[in-house]
Scaffold this active site. Structure first.
Site, PDB file in Angstrom:
ATOM      1  N   ASP A 133       0.817  -1.204   0.000  1.00  0.00           N
ATOM      2  CA  ASP A 133       0.000   0.000   0.000  1.00  0.00           C
ATOM      3  C   ASP A 133       0.855   1.259   0.000  1.00  0.00           C
ATOM      4  O   ASP A 133       2.074   1.212   0.135  1.00  0.00           O
ATOM      5  CB  ASP A 133      -0.951   0.008   1.205  1.00  0.00           C
ATOM      6  CG  ASP A 133      -0.276  -0.466   2.500  1.00  0.00           C
ATOM      7  OD1 ASP A 133       0.958  -0.307   2.611  1.00  0.00           O
ATOM      8  OD2 ASP A 133      -0.971  -0.988   3.386  1.00  0.00           O
TER       9      ASP A 133
ATOM     10  N   ASP B 297      -7.843  -3.723  14.491  1.00  0.00           N
ATOM     11  CA  ASP B 297      -9.210  -4.067  14.089  1.00  0.00           C
ATOM     12  C   ASP B 297      -9.247  -5.169  13.039  1.00  0.00           C
ATOM     13  O   ASP B 297     -10.284  -5.425  12.433  1.00  0.00           O
ATOM     14  CB  ASP B 297      -9.947  -2.829  13.571  1.00  0.00           C
ATOM     15  CG  ASP B 297      -9.259  -2.195  12.367  1.00  0.00           C
ATOM     16  OD1 ASP B 297      -8.218  -2.727  11.907  1.00  0.00           O
ATOM     17  OD2 ASP B 297      -9.759  -1.162  11.870  1.00  0.00           O
TER      18      ASP B 297
ATOM     19  N   HIS C  75      -7.502  -5.287  10.166  1.00  0.00           N
ATOM     20  CA  HIS C  75      -7.252  -4.952   8.764  1.00  0.00           C
ATOM     21  C   HIS C  75      -5.875  -5.446   8.315  1.00  0.00           C
ATOM     22  O   HIS C  75      -4.937  -5.513   9.107  1.00  0.00           O
ATOM     23  CB  HIS C  75      -7.411  -3.445   8.517  1.00  0.00           C
ATOM     24  CG  HIS C  75      -6.300  -2.591   9.050  1.00  0.00           C
ATOM     25  ND1 HIS C  75      -6.391  -1.888  10.231  1.00  0.00           N
ATOM     26  CD2 HIS C  75      -5.067  -2.310   8.552  1.00  0.00           C
ATOM     27  CE1 HIS C  75      -5.270  -1.215  10.437  1.00  0.00           C
ATOM     28  NE2 HIS C  75      -4.448  -1.465   9.437  1.00  0.00           N
TER      29      HIS C  75
ATOM     30  N   GLU D 273      -9.731  -2.082   5.209  1.00  0.00           N
ATOM     31  CA  GLU D 273     -10.386  -1.773   6.470  1.00  0.00           C
ATOM     32  C   GLU D 273     -11.585  -2.699   6.701  1.00  0.00           C
ATOM     33  O   GLU D 273     -12.018  -3.413   5.789  1.00  0.00           O
ATOM     34  CB  GLU D 273     -10.851  -0.311   6.457  1.00  0.00           C
ATOM     35  CG  GLU D 273      -9.739   0.703   6.209  1.00  0.00           C
ATOM     36  CD  GLU D 273      -8.898   0.982   7.445  1.00  0.00           C
ATOM     37  OE1 GLU D 273      -8.786   0.100   8.312  1.00  0.00           O
ATOM     38  OE2 GLU D 273      -8.358   2.091   7.550  1.00  0.00           O
TER      39      GLU D 273
END
Length: 268
Positions: A72, A141, A143, A148
């Site tokens: 990314d 979380d 990801h 996400e």
């Protein structure tokens, strides 16, 4: 899925680095047949990069015929920005090994047409057939990369809006000011990750424990991207002790016994 329970983050770094080196050397890459490696950024893989650099300096591995694709990149910050992922990769890894610059693939977060840039990246990956090993980290979380919660498990490389939680977590790299953290990023998709021949996820620290528990004991759920590892035929989750704290004792012991048997068989 294979889970590797280790004691410390340093052990996670060394284990994962040795695994990568084993895979590269067994592949015996050449100019016409390179080994294709997917790479992450962030704090978790730093120990892996350090160990890989040490193994390279010791003559245990060469990256001359390794092609890399990063996961990314932020949208809208200069490529030479101190917190761009291009800068991160060169400072923490690429500048210290013998990889050829033309074999390094990074998303361009300043592309005038982000959609075209993402399509180009996917096409470049496909031009090599597949990624042989994709290493990644996992967020609090769940990801992976910037996929996400609620990301499609079939998603490809695309632009994503970053959640406030992700931007807050990353603000430590931007003078602890969330307003300095980009709101968008380009990221490989979950489907892109699942296409890799092998997927290795690193998880260290107590704040990753819930994600590890969901990935290992929970159901596949797009709200927890990490759960996609259950769909991969050759997924490895490498964890330190704090990251396994939410696992049931029976689950943890099962994986510990499996790995102990693997080590014994290897020694025999």
């Amino acid at each position: 899925m294979r889970l590797i329970p280790l004691s410390t983050a340093q052990q996670v770094g060394k284990w994962s680095a040795n695994y990568i080196v084993e895979k590269i050397n067994a592949f015996a890459p050449s100019a016409d047949r390179p080994f294709v490696l997917g790479l992450p950024t962030g704090g978790t893989p730093l120990a892996t990069y350090k160990a890989l650099i040490e193994l390279h300096r010791a003559g245990k591995v060469s990256f001359q015929h390794v092609v890399t694709f990063n996961m990314d990149e932020y949208v809208g910050i200069p490529a030479d920005h101190p917190q761009s992922y291009r800068t991160f990769m060169y400072e923490n890894f690429f500048n210290h090994i013998d990889i050829k610059d033309e074999n390094i693939n990074l998303l361009n977060g300043n592309a005038t047409d982000p959609q075209a840039e993402c399509a180009r990246y996917e096409a470049k990956i496909k031009s090599y057939g597949k990624i042989n090993l994709f290493m990644g980290g996992v967020g609090n979380d769940g990801h992976i990369a910037f996929n996400e919660p609620a990301s499609s498990l079939a998603s490809r490389t695309r632009m994503k809006t970053l959640t406030e939680d992700t931007r807050l977590a990353n603000s430590r790299f931007f003078d602890n000011d969330i307003n300095k953290v980009p709101k968008y990023a380009l990221t490989v998709g979950v489907g892109t990750l699942l296409d890799a021949e092998e997927l290795m996820i690193l998880a260290t620290g107590i704040n990753k424990a819930q994600a590890v528990q969901v990935a290992t004991e929970g159901a596949v759920n797009h709200l927890w991207t990490i759960s996609c590892v259950q769909l991969h035929p050759k997924a490895i989750l490498v964890c330190d002790d704090p990251a396994t704290m939410e696992l049931r004792v029976k689950t943890l012991r099962y994986f510990q016994q499996i790995e102990a048997q693997e080590r014994q068989q290897y020694q025999d």
